[in-house]
Write a protein that holds these residues in place. Structure first.
Motif, short mmCIF file in Angstrom:
data_model
loop_
_atom_site.label_atom_id
_atom_site.label_comp_id
_atom_site.label_asym_id
_atom_site.label_seq_id
_atom_site.Cartn_x
_atom_site.Cartn_y
_atom_site.Cartn_z
N ASP A 72 0.84 -1.20 0.00
CA ASP A 72 0.00 0.00 0.00
C ASP A 72 0.88 1.26 0.00
N ASP A 130 -4.68 -3.51 -0.20
CA ASP A 130 -6.09 -3.30 -0.52
C ASP A 130 -6.32 -1.99 -1.24
N MET A 131 -5.25 -1.26 -1.52
CA MET A 131 -5.26 -0.04 -2.34
C MET A 131 -5.99 1.12 -1.68
N ILE A 160 0.50 -4.76 -10.01
CA ILE A 160 -0.45 -4.53 -8.91
C ILE A 160 -1.08 -5.85 -8.48
N VAL A 219 -3.87 -7.07 -5.72
CA VAL A 219 -4.87 -6.59 -4.78
C VAL A 219 -5.15 -7.67 -3.74
N ALA A 237 -13.13 -7.35 -2.96
CA ALA A 237 -11.95 -6.46 -2.93
C ALA A 237 -12.39 -5.05 -3.30
N GLY A 272 -10.95 -2.34 -3.20
CA GLY A 272 -9.92 -1.56 -3.89
C GLY A 272 -9.95 -1.69 -5.39
N THR A 273 -10.58 -2.76 -5.91
CA THR A 273 -10.60 -2.96 -7.36
C THR A 273 -11.49 -1.93 -8.06
N LEU A 288 -9.27 0.82 -9.18
CA LEU A 288 -8.39 0.42 -10.28
C LEU A 288 -9.17 0.26 -11.58
N TYR A 293 -4.57 -5.55 -12.74
CA TYR A 293 -4.20 -6.05 -11.42
C TYR A 293 -4.44 -7.55 -11.33
N LEU A 299 -5.65 -10.53 -8.39
CA LEU A 299 -6.29 -10.69 -7.09
C LEU A 299 -5.59 -11.77 -6.28
N SER A 327 -1.79 -7.35 4.60
CA SER A 327 -1.16 -7.27 3.28
C SER A 327 0.34 -7.54 3.35
#
Length: 397
Positions: free
Chosen positions: A212, A231-232, A246, A248, A256, A258-259, A262, A269, A271, A278
Motif C-alpha cells: 500500500d 487493498d489499495m 499490482i 490486490v 476487494a 480496492g478494485t 483500479l 491487477y 487478485l 497485506s
C-alpha cells in the motif's frame, strides 16, 4: 523519528483553533496542517498513527474514544504528549459532529464552539495519567495474549493450505526466483530504514515491493517499486501508474473494494484472496515464488507491536514469520551488518586512478621532470639495445 516538541501548546491558551475531522487517523494526517486541531475517533492510538500525527505538528488532538482502552499498553498517547501536543480523549461521539474548518476553543478538559457553547468534555492526558493507564493495561495483558493465541489457531485452521503448501498464490509476471525481495511497509521508522539501505539496494538490486503506502515511500526515495500489494486504500495514483505490477489483497470470499478504484482508472491487477494483513501476503508470495532473501522494512516484529496494530488478525503475522523462516531478515539488521562489496574491476580501477594521479603530480614538479628525463634516457638506451639484438639500425631499416 525525530519528535517535534513545543514548550507550550497553543491549544492551551484558549484561542480559537481550526479543526480537521476524520474517523480514520491515516486519512486525516494526509490533510492535517501545522496548528490545526485533529479530531479523531481512535481507540488505543498506536505508534504509527501517533508518529504520523506528531509529524503534522497539530495544536491538539481531540479523541472521541479512549486513547488507551486498557486492552494492552499501547505506545501512541505518550508519543503525542511527549511531543508537547495537547491530547484530550474520551470526548464521546458528539465531538465527531464538528465540520471541517469549524473553529473551537479548548479550555482545560472542555471543548467549546465559537459561540462559547460546550461541545464535549473529556480527559486531558499527561505523563502521569498515561503511566497510570499503561500500568492498568499491563495488568490485563495476559488476557490479550490468550486471545492472540486463540486467533493464531483460528487463522491456521482457515489458511493451512496457503501457509503449508502455498495454495492460492496467484500467477504474476514479476520473477522472484533466487532474488532478494525488499518488502516496504509504511510502519515504524520506515523512512530512516529505507534511506539506510540505499547502498544495499544499489548493489543487490532487490525486487522492491511496496505494501500500500509503502510504494509511495519507495518513490519518495527516487526508486521505483516492482510490485504493489495491498487493498489499495492508502496508495497514491502516482504509485499506481509507476509501472509496478499490482496485486490486490482481497477478502477470503473474493471481495476487494480496492478494485473499484483500479477499474475506474483502467489499471490492470491480480487478485490474491487471503486472510491476514497485506504485509503477510507479500511475504508469503515472495517465499512461495522462490525469493532467496526477504528483507522486511517497517513491518511488525514483536508481540506488543502486533497488539499495537489493533487487529485480532495480527496472529497471521506471527504464523507468516514461522512459515518464511530463515529467509526473513529485518531491515535494521541489514543496515547494521551490511558492508558494500568492492569487485576486482572496481579495485583495479582505483589502482589505475592512483597511478595516474601520482604520475600527474610528478610531471608538474622539477624533481619529477628530472626523474622522467633520466627514465627517458634509460628507455632510449634499452630500445637501442633491443634493436641491436635483432639486427635493426637506429632508423628501423
Amino acid at each position: 523519528m525525530s519528535v517535534f516538541r513545543r514548550e507550550d501548546s497553543s491549544a492551551s491558551a484558549g484561542a480559537d483553533q481550526r479543526v480537521r475531522v476524520d474517523r480514520k487517523t491515516k486519512n486525516l494526517t494526509r490533510r492535517l496542517e501545522a496548528g490545526d486541531v485533529a479530531v479523531i475517533n481512535h481507540s488505543d492510538i498506536d505508534r504509527v498513527a501517533a508518529e504520523a500525527l506528531v509529524a503534522c505538528q497539530p495544536a491538539a488532538v481531540l479523541n472521541a474514544a479512549r486513547s488507551t482502552s486498557g486492552r494492552y499498553p499501547n505506545m501512541g498517547p505518550s508519543i503525542i504528549v511527549d511531543a508537547g501536543i495537547t491530547l484530550i480523549d474520551d470526548l464521546g461521539t458528539d465531538i465527531m459532529a464538528l465540520k471541517e474548518f469549524d473553529k473551537i476553543r479548548i479550555e482545560g478538559d472542555a471543548v467549546y464552539n465559537e459561540s462559547g457553547d460546550l461541545i464535549a468534555e473529556g480527559t486531558r492526558q499527561t505523563e502521569a495519567t498515561i503511566e497510570t493507564n499503561l500500568e492498568e493495561a499491563r495488568a490485563g495483558l495476559s488476557v490479550q495474549i490468550e486471545a492472540f493465541a486463540a486467533n493464531t489457531m483460528e487463522y491456521l485452521r482457515r489458511e493451512r493450505d496457503l501457509l503449508l503448501d502455498g495454495v492460492g498464490v496467484p500467477h504474476v509476471k514479476t520473477v522472484f526466483q533466487d532474488r532478494h525481495a525488499l518488502i516496504v511497509v509504511r510502519g515504524y521508522h520506515f523512512k530512516e530504514d529505507l534511506q539506510s539501505l540505499k547502498a544495499y539496494i544499489r548493489e543487490y538490486r532487490p525486487l522492491l515491493i511496496g505494501v500500500d503506502g509503502g510504494a509511495d515511500a519507495i518513490l519518495d526515495e527516487g526508486l521505483t517499486p516492482d510490485m504493489i500489494i495491498g487493498d489499495m486504500d492508502s496508495v497514491s495514483d502516482r504509485a499506481l501508474r509507476c509501472g509496478a505490477e499490482i496485486v490486490v489483497h482481497a477478502y477470503r470470499d473474493g471481495r476487494a473494494p480496492g478494485t473499484i478504484r483500479l477499474d475506474d482508472k483502467g489499471i490492470d491487477y491480480v487478485l490474491f484472496p487471503a486472510t491476514g494483513t497485506s504485509e503477510d501476503v507479500a511475504m508469503l508470495m515472495a517465499d512461495e515464488l522462490g525469493a532467496k532473501i526477504i528483507v522486511a522494512l517497517g513491518t511488525h516484529a514483536t508481540l506488543v507491536e502486533f497488539l499495537d496494530k489493533g487487529r485480532a488478525g495480527m496472529a497471521s503475522t506471527f504464523l507468516t514469520r514461522l512459515r518464511v523462516g530463515s529467509k526473513l531478515v529485518d531491515a535494521k539488521g541489514v543496515s547494521q551488518l551490511y558492508q558494500p562489496r568492492i569487485s576486482t574491476k572496481q579495485a583495479g580501477l582505483f589502482v589505475l586512478i592512483g597511478i595516474i594521479a601520482i604520475i600527474t603530480a610528478l610531471a608538474v614538479t622539477p624533481a619529477g621532470q628530472a626523474l622522467f628525463g633520466v627514465l627517458d634516457i634509460y628507455l632510449s638506451s634499452f630500445l637501442s639495445f633491443l634493436r641491436s639484438l635483432i639486427g635493426l639500425s637506429p632508423s628501423g631499416t
